[in-house]
Design an enzyme around this catalytic site. Structure first.
Site, PDB file in Angstrom:
ATOM      1  N   ILE A 305       0.862  -1.176   0.000  1.00 53.04           N
ATOM      2  CA  ILE A 305       0.000   0.000   0.000  1.00 53.04           C
ATOM      3  C   ILE A 305       0.900   1.228   0.000  1.00 53.04           C
ATOM      4  O   ILE A 305       1.892   1.288   0.728  1.00 53.04           O
ATOM      5  CB  ILE A 305      -0.966   0.018   1.208  1.00 53.04           C
ATOM      6  CG1 ILE A 305      -1.895   1.245   1.122  1.00 53.04           C
ATOM      7  CG2 ILE A 305      -0.214  -0.027   2.525  1.00 53.04           C
ATOM      8  CD1 ILE A 305      -3.054   1.202   2.104  1.00 53.04           C
ATOM      9  N   LEU A 306       0.576   2.171  -0.858  1.00 50.94           N
ATOM     10  CA  LEU A 306       1.385   3.379  -0.965  1.00 50.94           C
ATOM     11  C   LEU A 306       0.497   4.570  -1.285  1.00 50.94           C
ATOM     12  O   LEU A 306      -0.268   4.543  -2.247  1.00 50.94           O
ATOM     13  CB  LEU A 306       2.441   3.217  -2.067  1.00 50.94           C
ATOM     14  CG  LEU A 306       3.293   4.457  -2.368  1.00 50.94           C
ATOM     15  CD1 LEU A 306       4.152   4.829  -1.171  1.00 50.94           C
ATOM     16  CD2 LEU A 306       4.164   4.238  -3.604  1.00 50.94           C
ATOM     17  N   VAL A 307       0.588   5.591  -0.457  1.00 47.14           N
ATOM     18  CA  VAL A 307       0.012   6.897  -0.766  1.00 47.14           C
ATOM     19  C   VAL A 307       1.175   7.788  -1.169  1.00 47.14           C
ATOM     20  O   VAL A 307       2.180   7.860  -0.459  1.00 47.14           O
ATOM     21  CB  VAL A 307      -0.732   7.492   0.455  1.00 47.14           C
ATOM     22  CG1 VAL A 307      -1.216   8.906   0.141  1.00 47.14           C
ATOM     23  CG2 VAL A 307      -1.912   6.603   0.835  1.00 47.14           C
ATOM     24  N   GLN A 312       0.226  12.222   1.722  1.00 42.30           N
ATOM     25  CA  GLN A 312       0.255  11.450   2.963  1.00 42.30           C
ATOM     26  C   GLN A 312      -0.209  12.287   4.151  1.00 42.30           C
ATOM     27  O   GLN A 312      -0.183  13.509   4.106  1.00 42.30           O
ATOM     28  CB  GLN A 312       1.665  10.907   3.208  1.00 42.30           C
ATOM     29  CG  GLN A 312       2.084   9.837   2.206  1.00 42.30           C
ATOM     30  CD  GLN A 312       3.513   9.363   2.393  1.00 42.30           C
ATOM     31  OE1 GLN A 312       4.219   9.797   3.300  1.00 42.30           O
ATOM     32  NE2 GLN A 312       3.969   8.459   1.517  1.00 42.30           N
ATOM     33  N   GLY A 315      -5.409  11.157   5.425  1.00 40.40           N
ATOM     34  CA  GLY A 315      -6.498  10.207   5.571  1.00 40.40           C
ATOM     35  C   GLY A 315      -6.715   9.287   4.391  1.00 40.40           C
ATOM     36  O   GLY A 315      -7.586   8.418   4.441  1.00 40.40           O
ATOM     37  N   GLY A 317      -4.766   6.887   3.109  1.00 38.87           N
ATOM     38  CA  GLY A 317      -4.422   5.495   3.397  1.00 38.87           C
ATOM     39  C   GLY A 317      -5.509   4.797   4.182  1.00 38.87           C
ATOM     40  O   GLY A 317      -5.871   3.653   3.894  1.00 38.87           O
ATOM     41  N   GLU A 339       0.193  -8.417   4.889  1.00 34.02           N
ATOM     42  CA  GLU A 339       1.507  -9.050   4.850  1.00 34.02           C
ATOM     43  C   GLU A 339       2.557  -8.142   5.484  1.00 34.02           C
ATOM     44  O   GLU A 339       2.850  -7.061   4.964  1.00 34.02           O
ATOM     45  CB  GLU A 339       1.890  -9.344   3.395  1.00 34.02           C
ATOM     46  CG  GLU A 339       3.240 -10.021   3.231  1.00 34.02           C
ATOM     47  CD  GLU A 339       3.572 -10.294   1.775  1.00 34.02           C
ATOM     48  OE1 GLU A 339       4.751 -10.510   1.473  1.00 34.02           O
ATOM     49  OE2 GLU A 339       2.649 -10.282   0.947  1.00 34.02           O
TER      50      GLU A 339
END
Length: 515
Positions: A305-307, A312, A315, A317, A339
């Site tokens: 997961i990447l914003v 960033q 909110g 993410g 994971e």
């Protein structure tokens, strides 16, 4: 007549002259982290501008040979620009001179291609051109995807819309005595928590129409689009995102774009203007793998997961996690797992799950029972303090309904107890005692005995020092943590783990209270 002989020279007293040999300075190299700057830009005007957004990669050294150094350059400076529109990159490489100081001259192009691969553009003019030629890259890619959720606000109350109440609150909360349009800049969603609770997504701009009705009202729209990685378009998008994955996600590896088990959830913001044109901006994404679960179900595992850095801490993410949770519930998967979550993401994940659990009636009786027992006091004075784990029925209800797995629910359980202790300061000593009891059980095993993962030495003729068997006892999921056998050091390490856990619980509780 004889000649006078010259005295014979002493070979020892007058040695032969030797040639002087010069040695060049040994090249110590320079770490990649010290000479490379990376910027994320959304327009060609930002390339080279002082206000460009600089990102902080996890570790650039890992992409340059074994020791993470660059050799053979004097005065080396590398500036890399990454487009947030097409995700192409350009590297501006400058240096004073090159020389082989014994370790060769690093091939910078091949080293950078380990990160950026085909997204690296050789010519700066060609890179600048991509901001216009590929301005609709994101929009074209997601056009074949499935829109899972989109929410808008246009500053007006729409009686036919499920966001009517929320739009009214926006109008009320930002009321201005004015006769002309205004634009309000909201840098953080936390400034308007009610907007989040009522269902409106995140705002960076809110344009209000004047009281006389003049002007216009633009809006921002956020969508989460699901795409199957086996799809050509989805694989192409992810391939463009791989450099950012490598640079910004610690320990990450690219996923297999040919495996249809992977799904990409892309968070996109669409901004509409007066002319009705829309610009699609990719804010972040998450990669999820769909596993088979016997006999007739599936499990979802969030693997990446990447914003993007400019968005960033706003909110986004948390919203991606919420959307995934909704997908897991609506599609009735077995559960949703993560994971190897990093600490910060685990904090966000738990905050999202806590908000759901606070309104989940089947566990309220169990939470209230535990809180009531704690409020009786004097637990910290007892020789043996119970861990107060939730009943098995509550664990299964949460898994079946909210798709929160057992390990994650146990993390949330302690936060729920903390939130129920009001005033919490009065019962803090006893609360810390049950956290300490649980941590000790996880680390040392239940009653300093047999729970968790255990390592047992076994006889072997091959290598006695490396022979062991590992097994997990069935009454615990916690992994055993090996700590110093010295009693004093052991107690200090356990106390440190307890303090860290209590601090984490307090931070999550503060965030939940805020919203």
């Amino acid at each position: 007549m004889g000649q006078k002989q010259q005295p014979t020279a002493d070979p020892i007293s007058e040695p032969k002259k030797r040639r002087r040999v010069g040695f060049s300075n040994i090249d110590d190299g320079i770490e990649a982290n010290q000479c490379i700057l990376v910027y994320l830009v959304s327009s060609k005007e930002e390339v080279g501008a002082s206000h460009s957004f600089r990102i902080s990669p996890v570790d650039l050294n890992s992409f340059f040979d074994e020791d993470g150094k660059i050799y053979g350059y004097n005065g080396l400076k590398i500036t890399i620009w990454v487009s947030s529109i097409s995700f192409h990159a350009f590297a501006d490489i400058k240096f004073q001179s090159t020389s082989d100081g014994g370790k060769g001259i690093t091939d910078l192009k091949s080293s950078l291609q380990r990160i950026f691969a085909d997204t690296l553009v050789d010519n700066k003019d060609d890179f600048l051109q991509t901001f216009s030629t590929e301005s609709h890259f994101v929009r074209s890619i997601i056009s074949d995807g499935e829109i899972l959720q989109h929410k808008t606000s246009n500053g007006h109350v729409d009686s036919n819309s499920h966001l009517g109440t929320a739009a009214s609150d926006v109008e009320y909360g930002l009321a201005l005595k004015a006769e002309s349009p205004y634009t309000i800049i909201i840098p953080e969603i936390v400034a308007f928590p009610r907007l989040f609770l009522f269902g409106i997504l995140y705002f960076e701009e809110v344009c209000l129409v004047g009281r006389d009705g003049s002007g216009y009202c633009s809006f921002l729209l956020c969508q989460v689009v699901r795409m199957v990685i086996g799809n050509t378009a989805a694989g192409h998008l992810y391939s463009r995102l791989v450099p950012l994955v490598l640079l910004l996600i610690d320990g990450s590896n690219p996923i297999d774009v040919d495996d249809p088990g992977w799904e990409l959830y892309v968070l996109v913001q669409k901004k509409s203007d007066e002319q009705g044109d829309g610009q699609h901006k990719l804010l972040g994404f998450t990669a999820v793998y769909r596993f088979y679960h016997y006999p007739d179900s599936t499990r979802l595992r969030l693997s990446q997961i990447l914003v993007l850095p400019p968005y960033q801490h706003k909110g986004y993410g948390g919203h991606l996690v919420e959307v995934l949770s909704n997908v897991a519930i609506l599609e009735d998967v077995y559960d949703l797992t993560v994971e190897e979550p990093l600490d910060y993401f685990q904090h966000v994940r738990t905050s999202v799950d806590i908000k759901r659990l606070l309104h989940f009636a089947p566990i309220q009786e169990a939470v209230n029972s535990t809180v009531s027992y704690l409020k009786q006091g004097k637990l910290s004075k007892k020789t043996h303090v119970p861990c107060f784990n939730p009943p098995a029925s509550a664990v299964e209800d949460v898994r079946k309904t909210l798709k929160i797995n057992r390990k994650q629910f146990l993390q949330c359980w302690e936060v729920l107890i903390y939130l129920g202790l009001d005033p919490v300061d009065k019962y803090m000593e006893d609360f810390v005692a049950i956290i300490s009891s649980r941590v000790k059980a996880d680390v040392l095993g239940k009653d300093s005995g047999s729970s968790g993962k255990q390592v047992v030495e076994v006889p072997s003729d091959y290598n006695p020092e490396m022979s062991f068997a590992m097994f997990r006892s069935q009454d615990s999921e916690a992994a055993r943590v090996w700590i110093d056998e010295n009693q004093t050091n052991q107690e200090e390490q356990l106390q440190q783990l307890v303090d860290e856990r209590v601090k984490e619980i307090k931070l999550i509780a503060q965030k939940v209270h805020h919203f």
